[in-house]
Design an enzyme around this catalytic site. Structure first.
Site, PDB file in Angstrom:
ATOM      1  CB  ALA A  99      -0.881  -0.014   1.245  1.00  0.00           C
ATOM      2  N   GLY A 137       0.421  -5.138   0.586  1.00  0.00           N
ATOM      3  CA  GLY A 137      -0.681  -5.090  -0.367  1.00  0.00           C
ATOM      4  C   GLY A 137      -0.300  -5.668  -1.724  1.00  0.00           C
ATOM      5  CD  GLU A 185      -2.875  -7.653   2.083  1.00  0.00           C
ATOM      6  OE1 GLU A 185      -2.475  -6.485   1.918  1.00  0.00           O
ATOM      7  OE2 GLU A 185      -3.657  -7.975   2.979  1.00  0.00           O
ATOM      8  CD  GLU A 212       0.987  -5.960   5.184  1.00  0.00           C
ATOM      9  OE1 GLU A 212       1.807  -6.874   5.438  1.00  0.00           O
ATOM     10  OE2 GLU A 212       0.345  -5.923   4.119  1.00  0.00           O
TER      11      GLU A 212
END
Ligand code: 3HC
Ligand code: NAI
Length: 699
Positions: A62, A101, A104, A124
């Site tokens: 992210a 992310g 992911e 994370e």
């Protein structure tokens, strides 16, 4: 130009993310992926979709710069779900690092192919978060609960090969990733394989009962002490095992938002950017040409010299080692070899690699042999006359443009530089012990150090995997200068009635790896005592009998700490476990009585504020004087060099979370109530100024 584009090769649609430097999932990228996916799904000529990235890496996560701001749609979990729900087969083609992310997104795709050199991971937790885009729900379905827990709680990336073995990557290729991905897609289209959704997999939850999770908690307890996110990760992964996929995602979302709102996450995200910011020097262009560093020499093969040299040899850089004679060099290199042997035992390197790396060390006793060195780091005894003599010799022997660095921890770098005819090439490189392990490097900029030399050393720090922080010249630089008040108050409070073990426990509970008194026992009471002796002799110590009294008495009793089995604590033969010692308690009580100090109960809260607030106050002075460029640099020093709890962000960030005004008021109270408060506890003008206007050190 758009950061995400769609192209076509035969029946395969190719979505390319191109958002330098690391393809972070900014709003534009999320939007781009969704719209390219929709376009590909609407195109009848496309049968399968490959998602790849341009540049040096697959999506690294992210976009951390967007955290803490209102999030804009499409949200990341929805982007991942759309890839999973695509009626056409979706493939992630991974090179570089697929992190957070990014991984992911890859797990949302139906299939994953990676370059063998690639890595994947969910880091994370290092930002005080948990994977918030389905990672905690999909990874356990792919690789099982135990491995998923380990991977997410550690935050460490793993190689594509390892991920393949675990079941998270379907295929690896040595090169030609896109070709490989297209071929993979063609193969599956040809067999009419249906979309394969990770969410459809079911985890057999029965074998993972309370005992299993408690055992896991115990296994991480030491590392996770004080942290908020690891427990939330455990709960999210447990939800993956026990709840239907959709409910699991909701649970993950709630836990993710809890983490995002935590001070821990704010502190860790701040540290992430602080480390990178530290490499930027306002008056030195970031892209200034730097000098090549291909040959290094280290003067002094002692504790520091050996460790410093290892940093370079480990990267394949040849290192010349100088000491008074060959025997001293041999002794130093034997320790270096032992350190590497430990790496062989742990499987980090092979015996052959050990011999190769040892072959990079060249023993030298004649300075004339240093004429090719690009960088020389001096790490001899802490003695100004000796250092000046050595820098004089280096000036005569080294080629023009060689960088001459000193590892001094206390001496004036400008005075050392003046012993040469090239002060612009002289700099301090203050490594921390053990120098081959500790991440911090204080880069001490002398008043004449050139921008080019400074920038070369900043880049070098990153190359040897350290975090470099620039400090101006002063006694103790940033870190050790601040340490003085921390120890002073620990020593004062044991005289005032706090127990030795209480002081250490309060600071341990605050999050320090060890309390200050146990640290003295580890580092050697004799080492500190000798430094105090020198400082007293040089008139550089307050005229206060209490200051250093107890450790000095321990020193005179031969209680040097762990190495003599006794210091502030007692140690059983061969043990490093400190046991409170009634003899020390009696000695302290006797000294307090002699000095007329009335002993009282001291709260843990007072212990923490009296030890930690001097760090903040001195930090403020260091900022005012321009010794540190920014508050975040001070925090990077304290987190990486002194074990200040990362989840508190560092002393200056911590001050902001407590409230600068509150810190200021407490310091004023100590100034007005404690013995000699008007000497030790004068608030720094910057602290006072910020407190009065409601300001902050960071942010
Ligand atoms: N968001 C925004 N910027 C990022 C970023 C990210 N995720 N990752 C790196 N950057 C920026 C850095 O700040 C740096 O900027 P600068 O040049 O202006 O200082 C630049 O990219 C290059 O970064 P590095 O200097 O760190 O480059 P390296 O090549 O040494 O390392 C890396 C590359 C391994 C990708 C490293 O940058 C890294 O570890 N990044 C963070 C990865 C991460 O934590 N991802 C998870 C994010 S949280 C998440 O995904 C939540 C989700 O689950 C919902
Ligand atoms: P040390 O005593 O372990 O090693 C010093 C080495 O220098 C010895 O091998 C000695 O033989 C050699 N030496 C002495 N005179 C020399 C000369 N004229 N020419 C070549 N070699 C000579 O000392 P240590 O702990 O490694 O410290 C070295 C420097 O690093 C000091 O300036 C110290 O302040 C600094 N430092 C020490 C830290 C520590 O934790 N020990 C941390 C950070 C900096």
């Amino acid at each position: 130009m758009s950061v995400v584009s769609l192209s076509r090769q035969d029946e395969i649609g190719i979505i390319t993310v191109d958002n330098p430097p690391v393809n972070a999932l900014s709003h534009a990228v999320r939007e781009g992926i969704v719209s390219c996916l929709a376009e590909a799904n609407a195109d009848d000529a496309i049968r399968a979709i490959v998602l790849q990235c341009a540049g040096r890496t697959f999506i690294a996560g992210a976009d951390i710069t967007e955290f803490g701001k209102p999030m804009k749609e499409p949200y990341l979990p929805d982007v991942v779900n759309e890839l999973a729900d695509s009626p056409k087969l979706t493939f992630a083609a991974i090179h570089g690092t697929a992190l957070g992310g990014g991984f992911e997104i890859a797990m949302g795709c139906h299939y994953r192919i990676a370059l063998r050199s690639a890595k994947v991971g969910l880091p994370e937790v290092k930002l005080g978060l948990l994977p918030g885009a389905g990672g905690t729900q999909r990874l356990p379905r792919l690789i099982g609960v135990p491995d998923a827990l380990r991977l997410i709680v550690s935050g460490q990336p793993i190689s594509a090969r390892h991920a393949g073995e675990l079941g998270a990557i379907d295929r690896t290729v040595a090169d030609n990733l896109l070709e490989g991905a297209i071929e993979f897609a063609h193969d599956l289209v040809a067999t009419q394989a249906p979309p394969r959704k990770v969410s459809a997999r079911v985890i057999e939850a029965e074998e993972f009962d309370d005992d299993f999770y408690d055992e896991f908690r115990r296994s991480i307890a030491r590392k996770a002490r004080g942290y908020f996110a690891p427990e939330r990760i455990i709960r999210a992964v447990r939800a993956a095992a026990e709840l239907p996929f959709g409910e699991g995602l909701e649970r993950e979302r709630d836990l993710f938002l809890e983490c995002m709102a935590s001070t821990e996450s704010k502190a860790l995200r701040y540290q992430f950017f602080a480390e990178r910011q530290a490499a930027r020097i306002p008056d030195v262009p970031h892209d200034i040409p730097v000098r090549p560093v291909e040959r290094v020499a280290v003067i002094g093969a002692g504790t520091m010299g050996g460790g410093i040299a290892m940093n370079f040899a480990s990267l394949g850089i040849p290192v010349q080692i100088v000491d008074v004679d060959e025997a001293a060099i041999g002794k130093g290199l034997a320790i270096v070899r032992k350190n590497y042997e430990r790496g062989v035992k742990k499987g980090r390197m092979t015996a052959d690699q050990l011999e190769q790396v040892m072959g990079l060390f060249e023993p030298v006793t004649d300075y004339a042999q240093l004429s090719d060195a690009d960088l020389v780091i001096e790490a001899v005894f802490e003695n100004m006359a000796l250092k000046k003599e050595i820098f004089g010799k280096l000036d005569a022997a080294c080629k023009p443009g060689a960088i001459l660095a000193t590892n001094t921890s206390t001496l004036d770098v400008d005075e050392i530089a003046a012993a040469t005819g090239r002060p612009q090439d002289v700099i301090g490189l203050h490594f921390f012990s053990p120098a081959n392990i500790m991440r911090l490097l204080e880069i001490v900029r002398g008043k004449e150090t050139s921008g080019e030399v400074l920038q070369t050393c900043i880049r070098l720090a990153k190359k040897i995997r350290k975090v470099g922080v620039v400090s101006g010249v002063c006694y103790g630089f940033i870190g050790n200068r601040m340490l003085a008040g921390y120890h002073r108050e620990a020593w004062m409070m044991i005289l005032e009635g706090a127990k030795v073990e209480q002081v250490d426990k309060a600071l341990f509970d605050f999050g320090m790896p060890m309390g200050p008194l146990a640290v003295s026992d580890l580092a050697g009471i004799d080492v500190g005592a000798r430094i105090r002796e020198e400082r007293r002799a040089a008139g550089n110590w307050p005229d206060d009998e209490r200051f250093g009294l107890i450790p000095d008495r321990l020193y005179r009793l031969g209680r040097y700490g762990q190495k003599t089995g006794a210091g502030f604590y007692r140690y059983e033969e061969g043990s490093r476990t400190p046991a409170p010692d009634p003899e020390v308690a009696a000695l302290i009580a006797e000294e307090a009585g002699r000095l007329g100090i009335e002993q009282r109960d001291i709260s843990d809260e007072e212990i923490v504020s009296r030890c930690v607030y001097p760090l903040i106050n001195e930090g403020a002075r260091i900022l005012e004087e321009g010794i540190a460029l920014r508050a975040s640099d001070i925090d990077v020093v304290w987190v990486n060099g002194y074990g200040f709890p990362p989840y508190r962000g560092g002393p200056m960030f911590y001050a902001d979370t407590v409230g600068v005004a509150r810190v200021y008021e407490t310091i004023c109270r100590y100034r007005d109530t404690l013995d000699r408060g008007h000497g030790y506890w004068e608030p720094a003008p910057l602290l006072e100024k910020l407190a009065r206007k409601g300001g902050q050190f960071t942010g």
